[in-house]
Design a protein around this motif. Structure first.
Motif, PDB file in Angstrom:
ATOM      1  N   ILE A 153       0.843  -1.207   0.000  1.00  0.00           N
ATOM      2  CA  ILE A 153       0.000   0.000   0.000  1.00  0.00           C
ATOM      3  C   ILE A 153       0.875   1.253   0.000  1.00  0.00           C
ATOM      4  N   SER A 212       2.873   1.592  -3.423  1.00  0.00           N
ATOM      5  CA  SER A 212       2.072   2.007  -4.580  1.00  0.00           C
ATOM      6  C   SER A 212       1.596   3.443  -4.429  1.00  0.00           C
ATOM      7  N   THR A 213       1.266   3.841  -3.195  1.00  0.00           N
ATOM      8  CA  THR A 213       0.819   5.220  -2.978  1.00  0.00           C
ATOM      9  C   THR A 213       1.971   6.199  -3.184  1.00  0.00           C
ATOM     10  N   ALA A 260       2.553   6.756  -6.693  1.00  0.00           N
ATOM     11  CA  ALA A 260       1.525   7.622  -7.285  1.00  0.00           C
ATOM     12  C   ALA A 260       1.805   9.092  -6.969  1.00  0.00           C
ATOM     13  N   LEU A 261       2.496   9.326  -5.873  1.00  0.00           N
ATOM     14  CA  LEU A 261       2.828  10.702  -5.490  1.00  0.00           C
ATOM     15  C   LEU A 261       4.145  11.161  -6.120  1.00  0.00           C
ATOM     16  N   LEU A 293      -2.322  -5.014  -5.737  1.00  0.00           N
ATOM     17  CA  LEU A 293      -1.427  -3.974  -5.224  1.00  0.00           C
ATOM     18  C   LEU A 293      -0.001  -4.191  -5.702  1.00  0.00           C
ATOM     19  N   LEU A 312       0.222  -3.074  -9.208  1.00  0.00           N
ATOM     20  CA  LEU A 312       0.235  -1.606  -9.281  1.00  0.00           C
ATOM     21  C   LEU A 312       1.627  -1.063  -8.953  1.00  0.00           C
ATOM     22  N   PRO A 363      -5.513   2.276  -1.052  1.00  0.00           N
ATOM     23  CA  PRO A 363      -5.170   3.548  -1.716  1.00  0.00           C
ATOM     24  C   PRO A 363      -5.685   3.633  -3.153  1.00  0.00           C
ATOM     25  N   LEU A 364      -6.627   2.763  -3.532  1.00  0.00           N
ATOM     26  CA  LEU A 364      -7.015   2.679  -4.946  1.00  0.00           C
ATOM     27  C   LEU A 364      -7.562   3.978  -5.548  1.00  0.00           C
ATOM     28  N   ILE A 420      -6.757   7.015  -5.034  1.00  0.00           N
ATOM     29  CA  ILE A 420      -5.629   7.905  -5.332  1.00  0.00           C
ATOM     30  C   ILE A 420      -4.795   7.365  -6.490  1.00  0.00           C
ATOM     31  N   ILE A 421      -4.530   6.062  -6.459  1.00  0.00           N
ATOM     32  CA  ILE A 421      -3.700   5.481  -7.511  1.00  0.00           C
ATOM     33  C   ILE A 421      -4.412   5.577  -8.858  1.00  0.00           C
ATOM     34  N   LYS A 422      -5.729   5.337  -8.851  1.00  0.00           N
ATOM     35  CA  LYS A 422      -6.475   5.432 -10.116  1.00  0.00           C
ATOM     36  C   LYS A 422      -6.574   6.885 -10.582  1.00  0.00           C
ATOM     37  N   LYS A 464      -4.246   9.148 -10.089  1.00  0.00           N
ATOM     38  CA  LYS A 464      -2.917   9.406 -10.659  1.00  0.00           C
ATOM     39  C   LYS A 464      -2.826   8.831 -12.077  1.00  0.00           C
ATOM     40  N   LYS A 465      -3.335   7.597 -12.238  1.00  0.00           N
ATOM     41  CA  LYS A 465      -3.256   6.958 -13.553  1.00  0.00           C
ATOM     42  C   LYS A 465      -4.119   7.686 -14.584  1.00  0.00           C
ATOM     43  N   PHE A 476      -3.064  14.573  -1.869  1.00  0.00           N
ATOM     44  CA  PHE A 476      -2.515  14.207  -3.186  1.00  0.00           C
ATOM     45  C   PHE A 476      -2.244  15.474  -4.005  1.00  0.00           C
TER      46      PHE A 476
END
Lengths: 156, 75
Positions: free
Chosen positions: A23, A26-27, A30-31, A103, A106, B15-16, B18-20, B22-23, B50
């Motif tokens: 988690i 992956s977060t 994304a950041l 996850l 991802l 965290p889906l 946020i990740i989605k 971002k994507k 975010f």
């Protein structure tokens, strides 16, 4: 702006403890973080192609919420681990929490680097062909090569 | 509010969303607006965090019947 970095050491191979590294990694990715996870000891189980053996045990896990109070004598009965794992997976699904496989994918998609501890592979005589392919093998020194320059470094 | 793309993250948990998000932003151009639907109450704080950390702009948010709507402008 320089890219932020995060390193995680993943040492546990149970279902509950498998979530935090994936988690957070992956977060962070994304950041915009550059992320590396070093898998060592039981953490290596999280790199298997097949994650169905990653389980959770109510035994020695007194904080785990149970539907009914369960004495330790009952928790140690055969099949309790499979049952707890099944219930936990159902719960995760019901609440829209991603599966470990999802996850992990991802993470890989976001270029999170996975390093497996070669010493642990030797110690437990693991067969590398059972691990996913996007893994590099190294030791403590290669971990420090990256960890020494990170903004966040966690041990899970 | 006008938007260029929509992401349905309802039913997904941390965290889906946020990740989605971002994507979804990856395929968009600067100043375009992404509308995100979510049922995760944690995403209220997370979407703001975010935006702050990635430089995108959270232009607005709404809540109705346990559903959240976010408007994220790509930097």
């Amino acid at each position: 702006m320089t890219t932020k970095k995060m390193a995680i050491i993943a040492t546990k191979g149970t279902l509950d403890m498998a979530y935090p590294p994936f988690i957070l990694a992956s977060t962070a990715a994304a950041l915009g973080y550059e992320v590396e996870i070093f898998f060592t000891f039981y953490g290596l189980q999280l790199l298997r192609k097949d994650l169905s053996d990653v389980m959770i045990s109510p035994l020695a896990n007194p904080a785990m919420p149970m539907p009914v109070p369960m004495p330790v004598m009952v928790q140690m009965l055969p099949g309790m681990e499979s049952m707890a794992t099944m219930m936990m997976k159902q719960k995760l699904k019901k609440h829209g929490v991603a599966s470990l496989e999802e996850l992990r994918d991802l993470c890989l998609e976001a270029d999170v680097k996975f390093i497996a501890c070669q010493m642990t592979v030797d110690l437990f005589e693991f067969d590398k062909s059972e691990f996913i392919e996007n893994v590099e093998y190294g030791g403590a020194t290669s971990f420090f090569g990256f960890a020494g320059e990170t903004d966040i470094c966690l041990f899970v | 509010m006008n938007f260029d793309k929509e992401l349905d993250a309802r039913g997904l948990n941390c965290p889906l969303p946020i990740i989605k998000t971002k994507k979804a932003l990856v395929d968009m151009t600067s100043d375009q607006v992404l509308r995100v639907l979510s049922t995760d109450c944690g995403s209220v704080k997370d979407m703001a965090a975010f935006a702050e950390q990635t430089g995108n702009t959270l232009m607005g948010q709404e809540e109705a019947n346990g559903e959240y709507v976010f408007y994220m402008k790509k930097k």
